[in-house]
Design a protein around this motif. Sequence first.
Motif, PDB file in Angstrom:
ATOM      1  N   LEU A 176     -28.414 -13.448 -22.920  1.00 25.55           N
ATOM      2  CA  LEU A 176     -29.186 -12.295 -23.365  1.00 25.55           C
ATOM      3  C   LEU A 176     -30.655 -12.653 -23.515  1.00 25.55           C
ATOM      4  CD1 LEU A 176     -26.799 -10.715 -26.023  1.00 25.55           C
ATOM      5  CD2 LEU A 176     -27.482  -9.731 -23.837  1.00 25.55           C
ATOM      6  N   GLY A 177     -30.905 -13.842 -24.050  1.00 24.85           N
ATOM      7  CA  GLY A 177     -32.295 -14.271 -24.219  1.00 24.85           C
ATOM      8  C   GLY A 177     -33.007 -14.407 -22.891  1.00 24.85           C
ATOM      9  N   ALA A 178     -32.297 -14.928 -21.877  1.00 27.80           N
ATOM     10  CA  ALA A 178     -32.910 -15.098 -20.560  1.00 27.80           C
ATOM     11  C   ALA A 178     -33.143 -13.747 -19.892  1.00 27.80           C
ATOM     12  CB  ALA A 178     -32.026 -15.975 -19.685  1.00 27.80           C
ATOM     13  N   LEU A 179     -32.189 -12.826 -20.072  1.00 32.06           N
ATOM     14  CA  LEU A 179     -32.321 -11.525 -19.414  1.00 32.06           C
ATOM     15  C   LEU A 179     -33.335 -10.626 -20.097  1.00 32.06           C
ATOM     16  CD1 LEU A 179     -28.582 -10.764 -18.603  1.00 32.06           C
ATOM     17  CD2 LEU A 179     -30.373 -11.389 -16.997  1.00 32.06           C
ATOM     18  N   LEU A 180     -33.257 -10.555 -21.423  1.00 32.02           N
ATOM     19  CA  LEU A 180     -34.103  -9.608 -22.154  1.00 32.02           C
ATOM     20  C   LEU A 180     -35.383 -10.231 -22.695  1.00 32.02           C
ATOM     21  CD1 LEU A 180     -31.267  -7.781 -24.087  1.00 32.02           C
ATOM     22  CD2 LEU A 180     -32.345  -7.089 -21.951  1.00 32.02           C
ATOM     23  N   GLY A 181     -35.437 -11.545 -22.710  1.00 33.97           N
ATOM     24  CA  GLY A 181     -36.656 -12.222 -23.163  1.00 33.97           C
ATOM     25  C   GLY A 181     -36.836 -12.117 -24.657  1.00 33.97           C
ATOM     26  N   ALA A 182     -38.027 -11.776 -25.097  1.00 30.88           N
ATOM     27  CA  ALA A 182     -38.357 -11.760 -26.527  1.00 30.88           C
ATOM     28  C   ALA A 182     -37.859 -10.505 -27.215  1.00 30.88           C
ATOM     29  CB  ALA A 182     -39.865 -11.885 -26.704  1.00 30.88           C
ATOM     30  N   VAL A 229     -34.831  -9.629 -27.818  1.00 26.39           N
ATOM     31  CA  VAL A 229     -33.687  -9.919 -28.682  1.00 26.39           C
ATOM     32  C   VAL A 229     -34.195 -10.662 -29.910  1.00 26.39           C
ATOM     33  CG1 VAL A 229     -31.465 -11.083 -28.853  1.00 26.39           C
ATOM     34  CG2 VAL A 229     -32.154 -10.043 -26.697  1.00 26.39           C
ATOM     35  N   LYS A 230     -34.121  -9.994 -31.052  1.00 30.24           N
ATOM     36  CA  LYS A 230     -34.628 -10.626 -32.277  1.00 30.24           C
ATOM     37  C   LYS A 230     -33.507 -11.298 -33.058  1.00 30.24           C
ATOM     38  CE  LYS A 230     -38.594  -7.613 -32.697  1.00 30.24           C
ATOM     39  NZ  LYS A 230     -39.255  -6.559 -33.448  1.00 30.24           N
ATOM     40  N   GLU A 231     -32.335 -10.689 -33.037  1.00 29.25           N
ATOM     41  CA  GLU A 231     -31.212 -11.260 -33.780  1.00 29.25           C
ATOM     42  C   GLU A 231     -30.297 -11.978 -32.798  1.00 29.25           C
ATOM     43  OE1 GLU A 231     -29.130  -8.358 -36.008  1.00 29.25           O
ATOM     44  OE2 GLU A 231     -30.936  -7.517 -36.881  1.00 29.25           O
ATOM     45  N   SER A 232     -29.999 -13.214 -33.117  1.00 29.85           N
ATOM     46  CA  SER A 232     -29.045 -13.933 -32.275  1.00 29.85           C
ATOM     47  C   SER A 232     -27.717 -13.988 -33.001  1.00 29.85           C
ATOM     48  CB  SER A 232     -29.537 -15.346 -31.971  1.00 29.85           C
ATOM     49  OG  SER A 232     -29.593 -16.084 -33.154  1.00 29.85           O
ATOM     50  N   VAL A 233     -26.676 -13.774 -32.275  1.00 27.98           N
ATOM     51  CA  VAL A 233     -25.346 -13.765 -32.861  1.00 27.98           C
ATOM     52  C   VAL A 233     -24.912 -15.209 -33.051  1.00 27.98           C
ATOM     53  CG1 VAL A 233     -22.968 -12.992 -32.563  1.00 27.98           C
ATOM     54  CG2 VAL A 233     -24.858 -11.635 -31.626  1.00 27.98           C
ATOM     55  N   ASP A 234     -24.564 -15.554 -34.288  1.00 30.44           N
ATOM     56  CA  ASP A 234     -24.124 -16.920 -34.574  1.00 30.44           C
ATOM     57  C   ASP A 234     -22.618 -16.907 -34.737  1.00 30.44           C
ATOM     58  OD1 ASP A 234     -24.107 -19.570 -35.087  1.00 30.44           O
ATOM     59  OD2 ASP A 234     -24.943 -19.440 -37.102  1.00 30.44           O
ATOM     60  N   PHE A 235     -21.925 -17.314 -33.682  1.00 26.41           N
ATOM     61  CA  PHE A 235     -20.469 -17.298 -33.721  1.00 26.41           C
ATOM     62  C   PHE A 235     -19.920 -18.361 -34.661  1.00 26.41           C
ATOM     63  CE2 PHE A 235     -21.334 -15.550 -29.448  1.00 26.41           C
ATOM     64  CZ  PHE A 235     -20.755 -14.311 -29.636  1.00 26.41           C
ATOM     65  N   LYS A 236     -20.588 -19.457 -34.777  1.00 25.71           N
ATOM     66  CA  LYS A 236     -20.082 -20.560 -35.607  1.00 25.71           C
ATOM     67  C   LYS A 236     -20.114 -20.210 -37.089  1.00 25.71           C
ATOM     68  CE  LYS A 236     -21.131 -24.292 -32.441  1.00 25.71           C
ATOM     69  NZ  LYS A 236     -21.863 -25.523 -32.215  1.00 25.71           N
ATOM     70  N   ALA A 237     -21.023 -19.337 -37.499  1.00 24.13           N
ATOM     71  CA  ALA A 237     -21.131 -18.984 -38.921  1.00 24.13           C
ATOM     72  C   ALA A 237     -19.920 -18.195 -39.383  1.00 24.13           C
ATOM     73  CB  ALA A 237     -22.405 -18.188 -39.168  1.00 24.13           C
ATOM     74  N   ARG A 268     -22.685 -23.880 -18.005  1.00 25.85           N
ATOM     75  CA  ARG A 268     -22.137 -22.746 -18.748  1.00 25.85           C
ATOM     76  C   ARG A 268     -23.175 -22.310 -19.770  1.00 25.85           C
ATOM     77  NH1 ARG A 268     -15.792 -24.133 -19.724  1.00 25.85           N
ATOM     78  NH2 ARG A 268     -15.301 -24.370 -17.525  1.00 25.85           N
ATOM     79  N   VAL A 269     -23.478 -21.046 -19.744  1.00 22.74           N
ATOM     80  CA  VAL A 269     -24.510 -20.508 -20.625  1.00 22.74           C
ATOM     81  C   VAL A 269     -23.833 -19.618 -21.652  1.00 22.74           C
ATOM     82  CG1 VAL A 269     -26.620 -19.143 -20.694  1.00 22.74           C
ATOM     83  CG2 VAL A 269     -26.132 -20.556 -18.720  1.00 22.74           C
ATOM     84  N   SER A 270     -24.231 -19.763 -22.914  1.00 23.56           N
ATOM     85  CA  SER A 270     -23.645 -18.941 -23.961  1.00 23.56           C
ATOM     86  C   SER A 270     -24.165 -17.513 -23.832  1.00 23.56           C
ATOM     87  CB  SER A 270     -23.997 -19.508 -25.333  1.00 23.56           C
ATOM     88  OG  SER A 270     -25.385 -19.388 -25.555  1.00 23.56           O
ATOM     89  N   ALA A 271     -23.524 -16.603 -24.539  1.00 25.54           N
ATOM     90  CA  ALA A 271     -23.926 -15.199 -24.485  1.00 25.54           C
ATOM     91  C   ALA A 271     -25.344 -15.023 -25.023  1.00 25.54           C
ATOM     92  CB  ALA A 271     -22.937 -14.351 -25.284  1.00 25.54           C
ATOM     93  N   ASP A 272     -25.674 -15.778 -26.089  1.00 18.41           N
ATOM     94  CA  ASP A 272     -27.025 -15.693 -26.661  1.00 18.41           C
ATOM     95  C   ASP A 272     -28.076 -16.109 -25.641  1.00 18.41           C
ATOM     96  OD1 ASP A 272     -25.837 -15.043 -29.011  1.00 18.41           O
ATOM     97  OD2 ASP A 272     -26.006 -17.047 -29.893  1.00 18.41           O
ATOM     98  N   ALA A 273     -27.825 -17.222 -24.989  1.00 13.19           N
ATOM     99  CA  ALA A 273     -28.791 -17.729 -24.020  1.00 13.19           C
ATOM    100  C   ALA A 273     -28.927 -16.769 -22.846  1.00 13.19           C
ATOM    101  CB  ALA A 273     -28.375 -19.112 -23.530  1.00 13.19           C
TER     102      ALA A 273
END
Length: 179
Positions: A124-130, A132-140, A117-122
């Motif tokens: 997006l990071g895999a699809l768009l590569g570098a 994506v500068k801001e990663s969404v932190d759901f835990k915060a 299971r891959v998170s949404a951040d991972a």
Amino acid sequence: LLFQKAKPKISASRRLFLKTKLLKKAMTMLENEKQARKDERERTLAERVPPLEMSGLSLQDLQNFCKELHKKIDVVDEERYDINAKVTKNEGEIQDLSQKIFELKGKMKRPNLRRVRVSADAMLGALLGAKVKESVDFKANLKTVKKEEEKKEEVTDWRKNVDAMSGMEGRKKLFNAGQ
């Protein structure tokens, strides 16, 4: 219609005829090869070992000739023994190395692949590569809840506790403790 077998371009009788021709040719080639090996062996032996000429030799000369032959046989036998020892040693080394290779291959089993299971951040990071500068932190964004520490009761003699709680005073203490 799609799975029909294509008809062979050569008829069965023609194929059988060609097979028998090939087998006959292979047999003649094999016989020629055997004969060539035999001729080569005879030629090599004639070259290395000249024919013996023992006619007209005295008894002493024959004895000396036999002694020389025995010396040559001993030398050849020693060489054969040395070569045999080297071959045996090399075969042992080859067997050891092949055993090591077999063990290494056996230990390197590939694990079965599992779905991950891959998170949404991972994702997006895999699809768009570098990009994506801001990663969404759901835990915060989650509320934090502080746990209260539970009070530990001291271990006392249970008989005193039973005496203290017996009767109406004990029930009164329990009632007051609950409020």
